[in-house]
Each structure stands twice: as C-alpha cells, then as structure tokens.
Write a protein that holds these residues in place. Structure first.
Motif, PDB file in Angstrom:
ATOM      1  N   CYS A 163      13.436   9.092  10.159  1.00  0.00           N
ATOM      2  CA  CYS A 163      13.833   8.112   9.147  1.00  0.00           C
ATOM      3  C   CYS A 163      15.066   7.366   9.638  1.00  0.00           C
ATOM      4  O   CYS A 163      16.189   7.838   9.456  1.00  0.00           O
ATOM      5  N   PRO A 164      14.881   6.196  10.284  1.00  0.00           N
ATOM      6  CA  PRO A 164      16.023   5.432  10.789  1.00  0.00           C
ATOM      7  C   PRO A 164      17.011   5.098   9.675  1.00  0.00           C
ATOM      8  O   PRO A 164      16.636   4.895   8.517  1.00  0.00           O
ATOM      9  N   SER A 181       3.972   6.856   2.848  1.00  0.00           N
ATOM     10  CA  SER A 181       4.734   5.677   3.234  1.00  0.00           C
ATOM     11  C   SER A 181       4.489   4.558   2.235  1.00  0.00           C
ATOM     12  O   SER A 181       3.546   4.599   1.430  1.00  0.00           O
ATOM     13  N   THR A 182       5.367   3.563   2.304  1.00  0.00           N
ATOM     14  CA  THR A 182       5.183   2.296   1.607  1.00  0.00           C
ATOM     15  C   THR A 182       4.871   1.266   2.677  1.00  0.00           C
ATOM     16  O   THR A 182       5.716   0.957   3.520  1.00  0.00           O
ATOM     17  N   ASN A 183       3.656   0.739   2.672  1.00  0.00           N
ATOM     18  CA  ASN A 183       3.193  -0.135   3.741  1.00  0.00           C
ATOM     19  C   ASN A 183       3.150  -1.595   3.301  1.00  0.00           C
ATOM     20  O   ASN A 183       2.655  -1.903   2.211  1.00  0.00           O
ATOM     21  N   LEU A 184       3.625  -2.467   4.157  1.00  0.00           N
ATOM     22  CA  LEU A 184       3.507  -3.911   3.982  1.00  0.00           C
ATOM     23  C   LEU A 184       2.469  -4.384   4.992  1.00  0.00           C
ATOM     24  O   LEU A 184       2.755  -4.475   6.185  1.00  0.00           O
ATOM     25  N   GLN A 185       1.242  -4.660   4.525  1.00  0.00           N
ATOM     26  CA  GLN A 185       0.102  -4.890   5.410  1.00  0.00           C
ATOM     27  C   GLN A 185      -0.472  -6.294   5.236  1.00  0.00           C
ATOM     28  O   GLN A 185      -0.466  -6.855   4.144  1.00  0.00           O
ATOM     29  N   ASP A 229       1.964  -4.651  10.972  1.00  0.00           N
ATOM     30  CA  ASP A 229       2.348  -4.166   9.645  1.00  0.00           C
ATOM     31  C   ASP A 229       3.559  -3.248   9.711  1.00  0.00           C
ATOM     32  O   ASP A 229       3.912  -2.719  10.777  1.00  0.00           O
ATOM     33  N   ILE A 230       4.186  -3.050   8.555  1.00  0.00           N
ATOM     34  CA  ILE A 230       5.399  -2.232   8.446  1.00  0.00           C
ATOM     35  C   ILE A 230       5.117  -1.046   7.536  1.00  0.00           C
ATOM     36  O   ILE A 230       4.533  -1.203   6.449  1.00  0.00           O
ATOM     37  N   ALA A 231       5.537   0.140   7.971  1.00  0.00           N
ATOM     38  CA  ALA A 231       5.398   1.356   7.177  1.00  0.00           C
ATOM     39  C   ALA A 231       6.789   1.954   6.948  1.00  0.00           C
ATOM     40  O   ALA A 231       7.473   2.320   7.906  1.00  0.00           O
ATOM     41  N   LEU A 232       7.205   2.020   5.691  1.00  0.00           N
ATOM     42  CA  LEU A 232       8.480   2.632   5.326  1.00  0.00           C
ATOM     43  C   LEU A 232       8.200   4.058   4.868  1.00  0.00           C
ATOM     44  O   LEU A 232       7.503   4.261   3.868  1.00  0.00           O
ATOM     45  N   PRO A 233       8.709   5.064   5.575  1.00  0.00           N
ATOM     46  CA  PRO A 233       8.332   6.447   5.262  1.00  0.00           C
ATOM     47  C   PRO A 233       8.746   6.868   3.853  1.00  0.00           C
ATOM     48  O   PRO A 233       9.829   6.532   3.371  1.00  0.00           O
ATOM     49  N   ASN A 234       7.864   7.622   3.206  1.00  0.00           N
ATOM     50  CA  ASN A 234       8.182   8.347   1.976  1.00  0.00           C
ATOM     51  C   ASN A 234       8.014   9.822   2.304  1.00  0.00           C
ATOM     52  O   ASN A 234       6.895  10.331   2.356  1.00  0.00           O
ATOM     53  N   VAL A 261       0.836  -1.204   0.000  1.00  0.00           N
ATOM     54  CA  VAL A 261       0.000   0.000   0.000  1.00  0.00           C
ATOM     55  C   VAL A 261       0.873   1.257   0.000  1.00  0.00           C
ATOM     56  O   VAL A 261       1.908   1.313   0.679  1.00  0.00           O
ATOM     57  N   PHE A 262       0.417   2.254  -0.759  1.00  0.00           N
ATOM     58  CA  PHE A 262       1.116   3.544  -0.838  1.00  0.00           C
ATOM     59  C   PHE A 262       0.157   4.668  -0.459  1.00  0.00           C
ATOM     60  O   PHE A 262      -0.508   5.237  -1.325  1.00  0.00           O
ATOM     61  N   PRO A 263       0.041   5.023   0.820  1.00  0.00           N
ATOM     62  CA  PRO A 263      -0.728   6.227   1.173  1.00  0.00           C
ATOM     63  C   PRO A 263       0.155   7.470   1.042  1.00  0.00           C
ATOM     64  O   PRO A 263       1.319   7.464   1.459  1.00  0.00           O
ATOM     65  N   SER A 264      -0.368   8.522   0.454  1.00  0.00           N
ATOM     66  CA  SER A 264       0.347   9.799   0.333  1.00  0.00           C
ATOM     67  C   SER A 264      -0.628  10.924   0.643  1.00  0.00           C
ATOM     68  O   SER A 264      -1.615  11.097  -0.079  1.00  0.00           O
ATOM     69  N   ASP A 265      -0.345  11.678   1.713  1.00  0.00           N
ATOM     70  CA  ASP A 265      -1.242  12.757   2.102  1.00  0.00           C
ATOM     71  C   ASP A 265      -0.547  13.631   3.143  1.00  0.00           C
ATOM     72  O   ASP A 265      -0.288  13.166   4.268  1.00  0.00           O
TER      73      ASP A 265
END
Length: 748
Positions: free
Chosen positions: A525-526, A458-462, A472-477, A415-419
C-alpha cells in the motif's frame, strides 16, 4: 426537536402510564377473583425459548413479543419486513440493500460485506449474517420471538438492539396436512402446502412449500418500457426429519431452499416525498399515493436498462439433544449459502437539484458455518445453569460495478471486487439462575466473544468491464481486525403473586468493529494512496441496558399486561453513508460518539368475552444523540436517532360469531405513530416522516365441521405510503399501498 423538548413531552406521560399500570396490577392482586369462565375465555399461555430453554412467556424475565404462525397467516404477514408494525418499539423494513431491523432506536445502515447488523436475525436459532438474505418468505412457522434490548450473553455478538428468531414447525407424531391459495390486487397470488407424516414411532417427516407472486407496486414514467421493482417472485421449500434416538436423545434435521427472482429497482427520488432538499431542509408535502409510487426521473446521461435480481439461499441445519440425567446436552449446527446478483438503475444526486442515472451490476457469494454446543441442567433444584461454546465462520466474494459516472470525473466503470472477505467469531458463555426463595430468583450470565475480520479487494477505475492493468487503476482495499468483548447480564425476578412477576436486569451488548475502503501504508500500500488507520478502522459499539419489567395475568386470566421501562448507555454508535475519499465516492462507517435511549413499553390483551380478543401496545421512546458531529463542524447532539418515533400505539380486536352453519370471524388492527426521522449524515440531511395511522381489516368464514375456510383481508385501508429508507443519493424506498386479498385454506 431538541433533547429538552423530547424529555418534556415523554416524561409526564410515561409516569402517568406507569402509575396507571402499577395501580391496575395492585388492584388485580387485591380484588376478589371472578368466577372462572373456562379456558376458552382465557388468555392462552405461550411457551417460548427466549432464554434457550422452554418456559412460559409470562414467566420469562425478558422484554419480548411473540407472534404465532396462525396469527401471521390471518394478518397476511408473510415476510419479516411485515411484522415490525405489530410490535412495540420495533421497526423492520425491507430496504433496497436488505432487511433493516431497528429496536428501541438502535439500528444499522451498513449492509455491505464489511458491515454488521445491530440486531440478530435468526432462523431456528441459526444466525443469518447478511441483511439481503434475511427478508425471506415465512414458511410453516410455529412462532416468531422478538427480544428487545441487548442479548449478548445467550445470543452473542451483534445483538445490541435485540433478536428476531423465526421458529419453524418441527415434525410431529400426527399425520396432518394443509394447503392454501390467495389472490389479490397488484396481481398478487400465493400458494402454500404442508404435510406431516409419522413414518415410525421414532421417525417423523415434514415438508412445506410456498410460491409467492406480485406485480410491481411502482409506476414507470421514465419513457422506457421497463417494469420496476417492489414486486414479488419467490419460491421456497423446507424438508424436516425428526428422529428419536432411544429414550433420551433426539435429532432434528432441516433442509431449506429459497429462490427469489424479482426486480431490485425498488426506489423513487426523495423529491416524491420532500421539497426544499436543495436548501438542506427537506420538508414533507402532500401528494397522492400514485405520485409517491411513480418514478418519473429521466437521467440526463444514460438510458436505464431492465432491472432484475436473483437471490438463492440454501441451508442445512441440525439440532441434537441428549438427556444425560442431571443435564441435557444440546448441539445446534448449520451450513448456509447465499448467492445474489442484480442490475439496478440508481437515482444518483451529485449536487442539489441535479442527479445522474447510474447502473450497478452486482454478483455475490456468501457461505457461513456455525456450531454451538451447550449443556443445560435439568430438574427443579434451587440452581439452574447452562454453559456452552460457539463458533462461526463466514466467507464472502463479491463484485460491484457502477457505470455512467463520467460527469463527476470517474472512468466508465467504477468497480469494487472483494475476494475474500472473511469473518470468524468464537465465544464461551454461561448463565446461572438461583432461586433464593420460592418467589425470588437471581440470574448471572457472561459471554466472552472474540472476532476476527479480514478483507482483500480494491477500488478500480476501469475503462472497460474487464480490468486492464495497462490502462486502469486499482486502489487496494485491504485490512484485518481483531476485537473482543465480554458481555454480561445481572437480573432478579420476583413473583408478586402466582400470576404477576416483576423483574430488573442490567445487561450489555456488543457489535463488532470493522473497516472502511482503503489500506494502511505498507509494502502493498504505497503511502500516496494510504489512509490513516483511525479512518480505515472503526471501533466496536457497546451498550449497557438498565431495565425494569412487569408481567401479569389477571381478571381470571382473561387479561394480560407486559410492561418494561428501560434506559441505555450507548457508546461508539456506528453510522454509515457515502462520502468523498481521495476524490472518489466511498461508503464510510464511523463512530458517532454517544447516544441516550430511554423509554416505556406496554403490551397486553383482554378477552372481554370468550369469542373476542382485544390486543394493545404502547411504546414511548426518547432516543437521541448526546454527542455527534457528522462533519466535524455541525453538531447533531439532541437530534433523534433514526426510526425512533416518540410514541406508537396499536389496538386490535378479533371477534368470532357463531352461525348455524359455521363461524364468522372479523378483525381490525390500527397503528398510530408519531413522526420520526431518517438521517443522512454524509449530506447533513434529516428527513422527517410525518405521523401516520394505518388500519388493517379481516373477515373470515369456516363452515361447521369443515376443513375449508375463506378469509378476506385489507391491509393499509388508508392507502397511504411513507419512506422506508432514504440513502445518501436521495434514493427512497416507499412502503406498500393498500393490499386486498382473498384466501382459501384446506386442512386435514
């Protein structure tokens, strides 16, 4: 084809054609003038606004093409993706992710919320930012102006390729109306109507509506009952009001609304057109049109769903002009909103010979505001000038969700949420023309543009459709970027005689930089998920154009000729595609180094008899990479740019036959293109689209002194299709097959 081969094929022909054209122009100047045949036998002059003021097209020192509203209707060109085939050096395609405009080999493949186009698409002078909101139905169009080459001074950012400006008809002081309906094959049916009402001496209203339907052009052999895409379901309307504010000012307001409810499953596998893809060398093969348009891919991992798409676009615009005597003050402002949601079933090739089915759900909301204030001198003195300020803001929010990727190690939902994603631009510009003599003019212009862009997402692995922080994992964008550029234009034009002008220009274009998915190491952002800054951010692309042109009307204005020869210096070309980043597929844009673009374009018309008109175009193009390595190992230097055929020739003829009880008109238009390429850099694949000829026919009849007319059209008589676009996964959008339509119009 190598760079050397392209040059050897292009240069002699270009020189030969140029020599013939210049010879014809000189002969036209020296030859005795033929007796006048009257205005009905002459090429009619077209008034354009390419340089932001009204001028005759033949006296405008810009490489451009103009298509009038009547010509659009007669040829059945009812949306932007239809017109590219009629123009020299231009390709306009309706790709799955929106409108893709290519002018002289300069294009763009990033239609995401973080990408920018290379050519500006405008509706009544208002820039429309998102490609998937551009391929709207034409509605009550006055004309379309297509400017080729960078237009950075008067039109601003993202015009490295050029400008497409769709200009609607404004209210007039005449009561009039029109209505039309047509039906054709593939279940096509269309209706439109217009009425113009002068309310008072100073107020006029105009309303236009249209409805367009067509069944799917694709055949489903996936073993499901679902319908596929390349269908049409669109309704549009516009209400305009024009007010005369005293003797010196006017205000024009426009409100438009478009709703498109069609199917986004517009793709077939690239194996419908090519074999040998697994070897890295796609080779076209012969097949029937029915096979090309059949999706027989049966996913091994999922069952496709019924695809759909909904696009809703609403715009409010205002144009204000105030004649102050020495100068006129112009204001152009607009607010636009675009909403889009869809479900699409992908053909997703993950390795040679093996593809998955992937479902994507998407929701997006886009709002933009733009304002321009411009002051332009009046009068006929030796100096004319204009200057202004421009401001643009766009805010986007979207949610893209991919399913069925478990076989490549991803969870159930990718999933790619952008807002929000925001874009700001402001500019200061000016241009001045000095008439050194009655025949010689010099032009100088410049524009300073400052852009700011930011994105949070983010780029989410859900595991499920809704994000769960526990599992779930969220990788920040997250990124922000500020870029700026001063673009300029220097030109000179000279009247060889009253009907022939030559011009020379040097101009620059600028397309804003941007960022990819990811973030730079910092508090939010680690370091273990951060990406290097030079990977996250890509630079603006720039272009410098050198152009010589000629525009002539000769043979007692029964013939016209426009010629332009150009050469580009093109740096930091932005190329896009899907690549694996940190173990997951992401859409990545990078700078390609440098490219060379040069060519020759010829466009004109001849009226051999008052009732007939012959039109022609010829575009010769050598557009190739000078330095580019998609993966850091392989070199694509010398390869042609995408959608850049070496030669394209068109020829059309329209003739009217007078009958005792009316008029019969017949027309034919043919286009011949050499082969061209579609590159997929992330897969090191290059697809060659073979050379092709396409023919359109028309036959119309109008009874004498009658408001009724009837028209029969055939488009793509050969019934051949070709790839319009191929993406990183092998998803291919095909062109349209043969279309036959019968149309009836009534005007009053």
């Amino acid at each position: 084809m190598s760079n050397r081969q392209v040059r050897s094929n292009l240069t002699p022909l270009a020189l030969a054609v140029a020599g013939c054209v210049w010879g014809a122009a000189a002969a036209a100047q020296e030859a005795p003038v033929a007796p006048s045949t009257g205005a009905e036998g002459q090429i009619q002059e077209v008034v354009v606004t390419a340089q932001r003021n009204a001028s005759a097209e033949s006296k405008t020192p810009v490489a451009m093409s103009v298509i009038g509203g009547e010509a659009l209707a007669g040829a059945g060109l009812d949306r932007p993706s239809d017109i590219g085939a009629r123009l020299p050096g231009v390709a306009i395609d309706g790709a799955a992710d929106g409108l893709r405009i290519t002018i002289r080999g300069v294009s763009n493949a990033d239609a995401t919320e973080k990408g920018e186009p290379s050519a500006a698409f405008m509706l009544d002078g208002v820039y429309i930012a998102r490609p998937h909101g551009q391929n709207i139905d034409f509605l009550d169009v006055e004309r379309i102006e297509v400017l080729r080459g960078p237009q950075g001074t008067l039109y601003g950012r993202n015009t490295t390729a050029g400008v497409v400006n769709v200009i609607s008809k404004a209210p007039t002081a005449r009561f009039e109306g029109a209505a039309g309906a047509e039906m054709g094959n593939h279940g096509s049916r269309r209706a439109n109507a217009m009425i113009n009402v002068p309310v008072t001496d100073g107020i006029a209203l105009r309303a236009a509506v249209s409805s367009n339907r067509r069944d799917s052009l694709l055949r489903n052999e996936q073993g499901t009952p679902h319908t596929l895409g390349l269908d049409r379901n669109a309704d549009a309307g516009r209400l305009s009001a024009k007010f005369a504010l005293g003797q010196s000012a006017s205000l024009l307001l426009r409100l438009d609304r478009t709703v498109q409810r069609d199917n986004n499953d517009v793709i077939v596998p690239d194996t419908n057109f090519y074999e040998g893809i697994e070897t890295g060398n796609p080779t076209p093969f012969d097949a029937s049109t029915a096979k090309r348009l059949t999706n027989a891919f049966v996913p091994p991992n999922m069952l496709p769903e019924q695809g759909h798409s909904r696009r809703e676009s609403t715009g409010l615009g205002a144009e204000f002009s105030w004649d102050l005597g020495p100068a006129t003050l112009h204001y152009l402002g607009s607010h636009r909103r675009f909403d889009h949601d869809f479900l699409v079933n992908y053909y997703y090739r993950i390795m040679p010979g093996f593809a998955l089915g992937v479902r994507q759900d998407f929701e997006g909301r886009y709002e933009q505001d733009s304002h321009e204030l411009r002051l332009a001198t009046n009068g006929k003195g030796p100096v004319s000038a204009q200057a202004g300020v421009y401001w643009f803001r766009e805010e986007m929010a979207q949610l893209a969700s991919f399913r069925d990727l478990e076989l490549i190690g991803l969870p159930s939902y990718y999933v790619f949420p952008s807002d929000p994603v925001t874009s700001y631009s402001r500019a200061l510009f000016g241009q001045m023309t000095w008439s050194a003599t009655e025949r010689l003019r010099f032009t100088l212009g410049a524009r300073r543009t400052e852009d700011r862009k930011s994105r949070y997402g983010s780029t989410n692995l859900q595991q499920q459709a809704v994000f769960n922080p526990a599992t779930d994992i969220a990788l920040p964008n997250a990124a922000s970027l500020a870029t700026s550029k001063t673009t300029w234009r220097i030109g000179a034009d000279f009247d060889v005689n009253p009907s022939t002008m030559v011009y020379a220009t040097v101009s620059t274009g600028y397309k804003a930089g941007g960022f990819n998915d990811g973030c730079v190491a910092g508090p939010a952002c680690p370091a273990f998920i951060a990406v290097p800054e030079d990977t996250l951010v890509y630079r603006p692309e720039t272009l410098t154009s050198y152009e010589l042109g000629l525009k002539s009307r000769f043979w007692d204005k029964r013939a016209s000729l426009n010629l332009s020869a150009f050469r580009y210096a093109y740096d930091n070309l932005q190329l896009s595609g899907v690549a694996m980043v940190q173990g997951v597929p992401r859409f990545v844009t990078s700078n390609a180094g440098a490219a060379s673009v040069k060519g020759l374009e010829i466009e004109g018309a001849v009226k051999p008899v008052p009732q007939g008109r012959l039109s022609y175009t010829l575009a010769l193009l050598d557009a190739h990479y000078l330095a580019y390595s998609p993966d850091g190992v392989h070199s694509w230097a010398g390869y042609k740019l995408d959608r850049a055929p070496r030669a394209v020739f068109t020829l059309g003829y329209q003739h009217a036959f007078a009958l005792r009880d009316g008029q019969l008109s017949a027309g034919v238009f043919a286009r011949r293109s050499s082969d061209w390429a579609i590159g997929v850099p992330s897969q090191l694949l290059r697809y060659t689209v073979p050379s092709r000829t396409q023919t359109d026919l028309s036959l119309g009849y109008q009874p004498a002194q009658s408001p009724w007319s009837v028209l029969l059209r055939v488009k793509n008589l050969e019934n051949k299709v070709e790839p319009v676009n191929i993406d990183s996964f092998g998803m291919t959008v095909p062109s349209a097959p043969r279309a036959v339509a019968l149309r009836v119009d009534y005007r009053f």
